[in-house]
Design a protein around this motif. Structure first.
Motif, PDB file in Angstrom:
ATOM      1  N   SER A   1       0.846  -1.191   0.000  1.00  0.00           N
ATOM      2  CA  SER A   1       0.000   0.000   0.000  1.00  0.00           C
ATOM      3  C   SER A   1       0.882   1.241   0.000  1.00  0.00           C
ATOM      4  CB  SER A   1      -0.925   0.001   1.223  1.00  0.00           C
ATOM      5  OG  SER A   1      -0.163   0.040   2.424  1.00  0.00           O
ATOM      6  N   ILE A   2       0.254   2.397  -0.142  1.00  0.00           N
ATOM      7  CA  ILE A   2       0.983   3.663  -0.166  1.00  0.00           C
ATOM      8  C   ILE A   2       0.661   4.460   1.085  1.00  0.00           C
ATOM      9  CG2 ILE A   2       1.207   5.890  -1.347  1.00  0.00           C
ATOM     10  CD1 ILE A   2       0.713   4.454  -3.970  1.00  0.00           C
ATOM     11  N   LEU A   3       1.685   4.979   1.710  1.00  0.00           N
ATOM     12  CA  LEU A   3       1.530   5.927   2.804  1.00  0.00           C
ATOM     13  C   LEU A   3       1.764   7.323   2.249  1.00  0.00           C
ATOM     14  CD1 LEU A   3       3.479   4.087   5.650  1.00  0.00           C
ATOM     15  CD2 LEU A   3       1.002   4.183   5.312  1.00  0.00           C
ATOM     16  N   MET A   4       0.885   8.239   2.614  1.00  0.00           N
ATOM     17  CA  MET A   4       0.965   9.617   2.112  1.00  0.00           C
ATOM     18  C   MET A   4       0.744  10.576   3.276  1.00  0.00           C
ATOM     19  SD  MET A   4      -1.404  11.333  -0.845  1.00  0.00           S
ATOM     20  CE  MET A   4      -1.691  13.095  -0.944  1.00  0.00           C
ATOM     21  N   THR A   5       1.672  11.500   3.458  1.00  0.00           N
ATOM     22  CA  THR A   5       1.526  12.475   4.531  1.00  0.00           C
ATOM     23  C   THR A   5       0.695  13.659   4.066  1.00  0.00           C
ATOM     24  OG1 THR A   5       3.465  13.843   4.019  1.00  0.00           O
ATOM     25  CG2 THR A   5       3.846  11.845   5.313  1.00  0.00           C
ATOM     26  N   THR A   6      -0.069  14.234   4.975  1.00  0.00           N
ATOM     27  CA  THR A   6      -0.831  15.448   4.678  1.00  0.00           C
ATOM     28  C   THR A   6      -0.529  16.484   5.755  1.00  0.00           C
ATOM     29  OG1 THR A   6      -2.797  14.778   5.934  1.00  0.00           O
ATOM     30  CG2 THR A   6      -2.675  14.103   3.621  1.00  0.00           C
ATOM     31  N   GLY A   7      -0.239  17.705   5.321  1.00  0.00           N
ATOM     32  CA  GLY A   7      -0.009  18.778   6.270  1.00  0.00           C
ATOM     33  C   GLY A   7      -1.311  19.424   6.694  1.00  0.00           C
ATOM     34  N   ASN A   8      -1.201  20.389   7.596  1.00  0.00           N
ATOM     35  CA  ASN A   8      -2.426  21.039   8.089  1.00  0.00           C
ATOM     36  C   ASN A   8      -2.867  22.195   7.206  1.00  0.00           C
ATOM     37  OD1 ASN A   8      -0.604  23.077   8.706  1.00  0.00           O
ATOM     38  ND2 ASN A   8      -1.209  23.252  10.853  1.00  0.00           N
ATOM     39  N   PHE A   9      -2.090  22.508   6.140  1.00  0.00           N
ATOM     40  CA  PHE A   9      -2.436  23.577   5.199  1.00  0.00           C
ATOM     41  C   PHE A   9      -2.682  24.909   5.907  1.00  0.00           C
ATOM     42  CE2 PHE A   9      -2.644  20.286   2.168  1.00  0.00           C
ATOM     43  CZ  PHE A   9      -2.814  20.815   0.902  1.00  0.00           C
ATOM     44  N   ARG A  10      -2.175  25.035   7.128  1.00  0.00           N
ATOM     45  CA  ARG A  10      -2.413  26.245   7.928  1.00  0.00           C
ATOM     46  C   ARG A  10      -3.901  26.552   8.000  1.00  0.00           C
ATOM     47  NH1 ARG A  10       1.286  31.208   6.385  1.00  0.00           N
ATOM     48  NH2 ARG A  10       2.860  29.553   6.442  1.00  0.00           N
ATOM     49  N   ASP A  11      -4.681  25.509   8.116  1.00  0.00           N
ATOM     50  CA  ASP A  11      -6.137  25.648   8.138  1.00  0.00           C
ATOM     51  C   ASP A  11      -6.590  26.176   9.499  1.00  0.00           C
ATOM     52  OD1 ASP A  11      -8.857  25.423   7.770  1.00  0.00           O
ATOM     53  OD2 ASP A  11      -8.906  23.256   8.062  1.00  0.00           O
ATOM     54  N   PRO A  12      -7.272  27.313   9.530  1.00  0.00           N
ATOM     55  CA  PRO A  12      -7.710  27.857  10.825  1.00  0.00           C
ATOM     56  C   PRO A  12      -8.690  26.956  11.554  1.00  0.00           C
ATOM     57  CG  PRO A  12      -8.729  29.052   9.011  1.00  0.00           C
ATOM     58  CD  PRO A  12      -7.681  28.172   8.404  1.00  0.00           C
ATOM     59  N   SER A  13      -9.288  26.003  10.831  1.00  0.00           N
ATOM     60  CA  SER A  13     -10.245  25.099  11.470  1.00  0.00           C
ATOM     61  C   SER A  13      -9.580  23.804  11.912  1.00  0.00           C
ATOM     62  CB  SER A  13     -11.395  24.780  10.501  1.00  0.00           C
ATOM     63  OG  SER A  13     -10.925  24.039   9.388  1.00  0.00           O
ATOM     64  N   ASN A  14      -8.240  23.845  12.166  1.00  0.00           N
ATOM     65  CA  ASN A  14      -7.568  22.604  12.515  1.00  0.00           C
ATOM     66  C   ASN A  14      -7.975  22.051  13.871  1.00  0.00           C
ATOM     67  OD1 ASN A  14      -6.186  24.185  14.353  1.00  0.00           O
ATOM     68  ND2 ASN A  14      -4.228  24.099  13.274  1.00  0.00           N
ATOM     69  N   VAL A  15      -8.924  22.719  14.525  1.00  0.00           N
ATOM     70  CA  VAL A  15      -9.506  22.127  15.726  1.00  0.00           C
ATOM     71  C   VAL A  15     -10.258  20.845  15.370  1.00  0.00           C
ATOM     72  CG1 VAL A  15      -9.707  24.300  16.986  1.00  0.00           C
ATOM     73  CG2 VAL A  15     -11.547  23.605  15.437  1.00  0.00           C
ATOM     74  N   ASP A  16     -10.556  20.667  14.072  1.00  0.00           N
ATOM     75  CA  ASP A  16     -11.231  19.452  13.626  1.00  0.00           C
ATOM     76  C   ASP A  16     -10.258  18.306  13.383  1.00  0.00           C
ATOM     77  OD1 ASP A  16     -13.676  20.788  13.604  1.00  0.00           O
ATOM     78  OD2 ASP A  16     -13.363  21.509  11.566  1.00  0.00           O
ATOM     79  N   ALA A  17      -8.993  18.504  13.749  1.00  0.00           N
ATOM     80  CA  ALA A  17      -7.980  17.504  13.449  1.00  0.00           C
ATOM     81  C   ALA A  17      -8.281  16.154  14.084  1.00  0.00           C
ATOM     82  CB  ALA A  17      -6.608  17.996  13.906  1.00  0.00           C
ATOM     83  N   GLU A  18      -9.049  16.150  15.168  1.00  0.00           N
ATOM     84  CA  GLU A  18      -9.380  14.895  15.828  1.00  0.00           C
ATOM     85  C   GLU A  18     -10.442  14.105  15.072  1.00  0.00           C
ATOM     86  OE1 GLU A  18      -7.942  13.588  18.649  1.00  0.00           O
ATOM     87  OE2 GLU A  18      -6.512  15.208  18.349  1.00  0.00           O
ATOM     88  N   ALA A  19     -11.208  14.775  14.220  1.00  0.00           N
ATOM     89  CA  ALA A  19     -12.299  14.087  13.516  1.00  0.00           C
ATOM     90  C   ALA A  19     -11.729  13.069  12.538  1.00  0.00           C
ATOM     91  CB  ALA A  19     -13.165  15.105  12.787  1.00  0.00           C
ATOM     92  N   PRO A  20     -12.257  11.843  12.513  1.00  0.00           N
ATOM     93  CA  PRO A  20     -11.698  10.806  11.640  1.00  0.00           C
ATOM     94  C   PRO A  20     -11.853  11.106  10.160  1.00  0.00           C
ATOM     95  CG  PRO A  20     -13.747  10.066  12.686  1.00  0.00           C
ATOM     96  CD  PRO A  20     -13.357  11.346  13.350  1.00  0.00           C
ATOM     97  N   ASP A  21     -12.850  11.936   9.780  1.00  0.00           N
ATOM     98  CA  ASP A  21     -13.046  12.248   8.368  1.00  0.00           C
ATOM     99  C   ASP A  21     -12.324  13.524   7.942  1.00  0.00           C
ATOM    100  OD1 ASP A  21     -14.626  13.882   9.885  1.00  0.00           O
ATOM    101  OD2 ASP A  21     -16.396  13.762   8.590  1.00  0.00           O
ATOM    102  N   TYR A  22     -11.508  14.080   8.845  1.00  0.00           N
ATOM    103  CA  TYR A  22     -10.697  15.253   8.520  1.00  0.00           C
ATOM    104  C   TYR A  22      -9.301  14.738   8.186  1.00  0.00           C
ATOM    105  CZ  TYR A  22      -8.485  19.855   9.017  1.00  0.00           C
ATOM    106  OH  TYR A  22      -7.783  21.022   8.811  1.00  0.00           O
ATOM    107  N   GLU A  23      -8.907  14.845   6.913  1.00  0.00           N
ATOM    108  CA  GLU A  23      -7.749  14.113   6.430  1.00  0.00           C
ATOM    109  C   GLU A  23      -6.490  14.983   6.298  1.00  0.00           C
ATOM    110  OE1 GLU A  23     -10.048  10.653   3.906  1.00  0.00           O
ATOM    111  OE2 GLU A  23      -9.446  12.484   2.864  1.00  0.00           O
ATOM    112  N   TYR A  24      -6.334  15.918   7.222  1.00  0.00           N
ATOM    113  CA  TYR A  24      -5.148  16.778   7.213  1.00  0.00           C
ATOM    114  C   TYR A  24      -4.399  16.625   8.539  1.00  0.00           C
ATOM    115  CZ  TYR A  24      -7.390  18.669   3.111  1.00  0.00           C
ATOM    116  OH  TYR A  24      -7.980  18.787   1.861  1.00  0.00           O
TER     117      TYR A  24
END
Length: 506
Positions: free
Chosen positions: A205-228
């Motif tokens: 399989s492939i592993l791919m890293t994703t950054g936070n894109f400096r997203d001001p809504s990164n409080v959603d980082a805990e949500a499983p469907d938030y892929e950043y």
């Protein structure tokens, strides 16, 4: 002692020429794959533990707008290079030269449209972030590219993983298929915290890293469907995905080796990390970091600044930041004493960037971290089958790193080889034709100060033969060089380097 310093000058201060490889339709390039070049690389020596490292730098392209891209081994001493702009080349890494073959396999990256519709955006970050190659039989393979993507209709950004079948012997426009795209589409200004590093997992399989894109809504980082701020695992059988790890800020390096998965990422102000990944683990961001908020001495999301106790700690953190990038593990025979160590690249940091960091891991922790300053930012790196390292600076330059001749370290502890940067002994740059005891900011011995005159080739030859007989009372504790041919070559080369130093002053 002067012998080692002079030899060091030959290598550390000398620029012997520059390779500038232009596109195949330019006048100085012969047609056909990988046309050889007449000029040589710029060569320097870096002094490290156990090895002196020879670094050959090749300016192969005109500067690119987008920084980024990546390298992938393509069989033998061939390396696939894809730039941040999406241009691809097959590099043939010979012993003393690099040959270049353009490939028409540009990943899906609509740079022109993005630049037209987003003139104020930092377009150097709209880019290919990495490539990996699943090489098949012969010259065929499956190429995977991670790219930032601008959704024109929704005016937002995602990160994409695309696949194409390629044939190096018949390079034509590749037919790309988008296999994965991050969710949600982020309505934010394009930053450099995109992540986008790729690696094959042990199961294919492939592993791919994703950054936070400096997203001001990164409080959603805990949500499983938030892929950043994650490492995403992509199954190549059915293209389903799952979150492998979370709590990452801007993951810039990814390595799968012998059952271990290493990741590097940018911290905020300080706190660049080396992590050892295990599935389902939280690595802290945005709750914890060893860094601080920019312009401050505190980290607002964690009242206990400098603590990292609630989530998985990194195995090592760099403070100040080094602008960490990708990493490999040495497996070849070029550096046997370093075999098994990690080599971590860095871009630009707070005085610590543009370097390779050798990291020795023992029992899950870093026990040695050694800096090798190479003078170029490092976006990506690979190890050739013969053990040499190939480094890409993300813009226009390739560096080839190999073990150097150990004689060059003989006197590096006493003499620097940079203009007016002295060690125990004086700096020797521009010594040929220069005045004896010419540096006003160095305290020469009384004997050397009285010797007077200039360092002509003849005087240097005599001094190298017997320093004490030539300058009685000199503090240079060195017996001299008996072989006339050795002295002649040293002086001739010093003349060339002195001329180069004078030319660069004009």
């Amino acid at each position: 002692m002067i012998y080692g310093a002079l030899i060091g000058l030959l290598c550390l201060a000398g620029i012997v020429g520059v390779v500038y490889l232009k596109d195949n339709d330019k006048s100085n390039t012969r047609s056909g794959p990988g046309a050889a070049r007449d000029s040589e690389a710029s060569v320097e020596y870096v002094f490290g533990s156990y090895y002196d490292v020879k670094v050959s730098s090749y300016l192969i392209l005109k500067p690119k707008i987008a920084s980024g891209g990546g390298l992938a081994l393509a069989g033998g001493n061939r390396v696939l290079l894809t730039t941040g702009d999406g241009d691809s080349y097959l590099l043939f890494i010979d012993e003393a030269d690099i040959r270049l073959k353009p490939l028409d396999i540009k990943p899906p990256l609509d740079v022109k449209t993005h630049r037209k519709l987003n003139p104020k955006a930092k377009n150097r970050w709209y880019r290919v972030t990495d490539v990996i190659l699943d090489k098949g039989d012969g010259d065929e393979g499956l190429l995977y590219a991670a790219t930032t993507h601008w959704d024109r209709a929704r005016k937002c950004y995602t990160l994409r993983l695309s696949e194409a079948k390629i044939d190096f012997e018949n390079p034509s426009s590749a037919d790309w298929t988008v296999r994965y795209e991050t969710d949600p589409c982020l309505k934010t200004r394009l930053p450099n915290e995109t992540g986008g590093r790729l690696a094959f997992a042990d199961d294919g399989s492939i592993l791919m890293t994703t950054g936070n894109f400096r997203d001001p809504s990164n409080v959603d980082a805990e949500a499983p469907d938030y892929e950043y701020g994650k490492v995403i695992q992509v199954d190549r059988d059915d293209w389903t995905t799952r979150v492998f790890t979370k709590g990452h800020r801007n993951p810039q390096g990814l390595l799968v080796d012998s059952g271990e998965i290493f990741e590097t990422e940018h911290g905020p102000q300080g706190g660049d990390e080396l992590n050892l990944l295990t599935y389902g683990t939280d690595y802290g961001w945005p709750k914890e970091s060893y860094g601080t908020d920019y312009g401050r001495k505190t980290f607002a999301n964690n009242p206990a600044t400098g603590d990292h106790s609630k989530t998985k700690r990194p195995v090592y953190a760099w403070i100040p930041s080094i602008g960490v990038s990708n990493l490999i593990r040495l497996r070849g025979e070029e550096f046997p004493a370093w075999k098994g160590d990690l080599m971590v690249g860095s871009k630009t940091g707070a005085g610590n960037g543009k370097s390779l960091y050798r990291v020795r891991m023992r029992e899950g922790r870093a026990v040695v971290v050694e800096r090798l300053e190479l003078g170029e930012r490092i976006e990506d790196l690979v190890e050739l089958p013969d053990g040499r390292l190939v480094l890409w600076n993300g813009r226009n330059t390739i560096q080839v790193v190999e073990a150097g001749n150990q004689i060059f370290s003989a006197c590096i502890g006493c003499h620097a080889v940079r203009k007016e940067v002295h060690g125990v002994g004086p700096d020797l740059v521009g010594v040929v034709g220069g005045k004896v005891a010419r540096h006003k900011n160095y305290d020469y011995s009384e004997a050397m100060a009285k010797f007077g005159g200039t360092w002509t080739p003849e005087r240097l030859d005599k001094f190298l033969t017997d320093p004490q007989a030539t300058v009685p009372g000199t503090t240079m504790d060195f017996d001299g060089i008996a072989e006339p041919e050795t002295r002649r070559k040293i002086v001739e080369y010093l003349e060339e380097m002195t001329q180069h130093w004078k030319d660069t002053k004009r």
